[in-house]
Enzyme design. Structure first.
Site, PDB file in Angstrom:
ATOM      1  N   TYR A   1      22.913  23.975 -38.866  1.00 41.32           N
ATOM      2  CA  TYR A   1      22.192  25.092 -38.246  1.00 41.32           C
ATOM      3  C   TYR A   1      22.130  24.967 -36.721  1.00 41.32           C
ATOM      4  O   TYR A   1      22.431  25.936 -36.004  1.00 41.32           O
ATOM      5  CB  TYR A   1      20.801  25.183 -38.859  1.00 41.32           C
ATOM      6  CG  TYR A   1      19.876  26.188 -38.213  1.00 41.32           C
ATOM      7  CD1 TYR A   1      19.936  27.533 -38.557  1.00 41.32           C
ATOM      8  CD2 TYR A   1      18.915  25.776 -37.290  1.00 41.32           C
ATOM      9  CE1 TYR A   1      19.073  28.445 -37.979  1.00 41.32           C
ATOM     10  CE2 TYR A   1      18.052  26.678 -36.708  1.00 41.32           C
ATOM     11  CZ  TYR A   1      18.125  28.017 -37.051  1.00 41.32           C
ATOM     12  OH  TYR A   1      17.265  28.915 -36.473  1.00 41.32           O
TER      13      TYR A   1
ATOM     14  N   SER B   1      17.711  29.407 -31.032  1.00 35.67           N
ATOM     15  CA  SER B   1      16.669  28.445 -31.402  1.00 35.67           C
ATOM     16  C   SER B   1      16.676  27.280 -30.420  1.00 35.67           C
ATOM     17  O   SER B   1      17.731  26.924 -29.874  1.00 35.67           O
ATOM     18  CB  SER B   1      16.932  27.915 -32.821  1.00 35.67           C
ATOM     19  OG  SER B   1      16.109  26.806 -33.121  1.00 35.67           O
TER      20      SER B   1
END
Length: 264
Positions: free
Chosen positions: A153, A140
């Site tokens: 995350y 990501s």
């Protein structure tokens, strides 16, 4: 007749994973991995209609040792070893770290970090012995900076990107490619399932999952170690890497993005 190569995709029933299944069905036989067998079978049927010569379904929970062992065994199967591994399954926690629990944080690490490591390590010996093979680890853009205050995350995705780039450098001379795919906001059913309010996200930031996958496969063929789909997120990553840290911390204070689990 020559057998088609085999692609194994984790988190294959939704979002980017399902988009990989649709795209790779044109060129590969598929092994589809997720927890939900019924949804796996639906994706397999769609892949078969798109041209996949075969689409196995392999229900497994990759946050568990048993699930990782099951998928690792399929990756190394002597009769049809995996030629392309897509580590897409992942999750985030909707709880800031100080209010989280050891159990939830360990679950996050098992799925986002340990499963990626475990399956990559299962695939690499056979790939290097054959002198060919590809691994795409879905990361990501959030892994490039601490842009989600209180969320762990981005830290897991920073690991995925760094791990993929480092491993890719090591094995590329032997004909094996490892690449981190680092998309930004991508339109899938995922946000609705997780109950995430995306109303404040500017429309221009959203990516199409099919375009993300096609960009990733093009970058893989080019031998890139890190793929950031779309010029807009290339600019975001450049800014994150080069902007003053004080500015980035101010931007981060206004960020309230939340992401749920994406492996159903």
């Amino acid at each position: 007749m020559t057998q088609r190569p085999v692609a194994l995709i984790t988190g294959a029933t939704a979002g980017i994973g399902a988009a990989f299944a649709r795209e790779l069905a044109k060129t590969h036989d598929l092994v589809l991995v997720a927890r939900d067998k019924a949804r796996l079978e639906a994706v397999a049927a769609e892949a078969a209609a798109a041209g996949a010569g075969g689409a196995e379904v392999l229900p497994a929970d990759l946050s568990t040792p048993e699930g990782c062992d099951l998928v690792a065994a399929r990756i190394t199967a002597a009769d049809r070893p995996v030629d392309l591994l897509v580590n897409n399954a992942g999750m985030s926690l909707n709880t800031p770290f100080p209010r989280s629990s050891v159990e939830r944080e360990e679950l996050l690490l098992r799925l986002n970090v340990h499963a990626v490591m475990r399956l990559t390590l299962a695939a690499l010996p056979g790939m290097t012995a054959r002198g060919r093979g590809d691994i795409i680890n879905v990361s990501s853009v959030s892994g490039f900076a601490a842009m989600m205050p209180g969320s762990t995350y981005p830290a897991t995705k920073a690991w995925v990107t760094n791990f993929s780039e480092s491993t890719g450098q090591l094995v590329r001379a032997g004909g094996v490619r490892v690449m981190a795919l680092c998309p930004g906001f991508t339109r899938t059913e995922f946000h609705q399932r997780a109950g995430i309010d995306t109303g404040k996200t500017p429309p221009w930031l959203w990516l199409d999952a099919g375009n993300v996958v096609r960009d990733a496969l093009r970058d893989l063929k080019k031998g890139k170690l890190v793929s950031v789909p779309s010029w807009k997120y290339k600019m975001v990553v450049f800014g994150v890497r080069h902007a003053p840290q004080a500015l980035m911390r101010r931007v981060a204070r206004g960020t309230r993005s939340r992401i749920g689990r994406d492996d159903h």
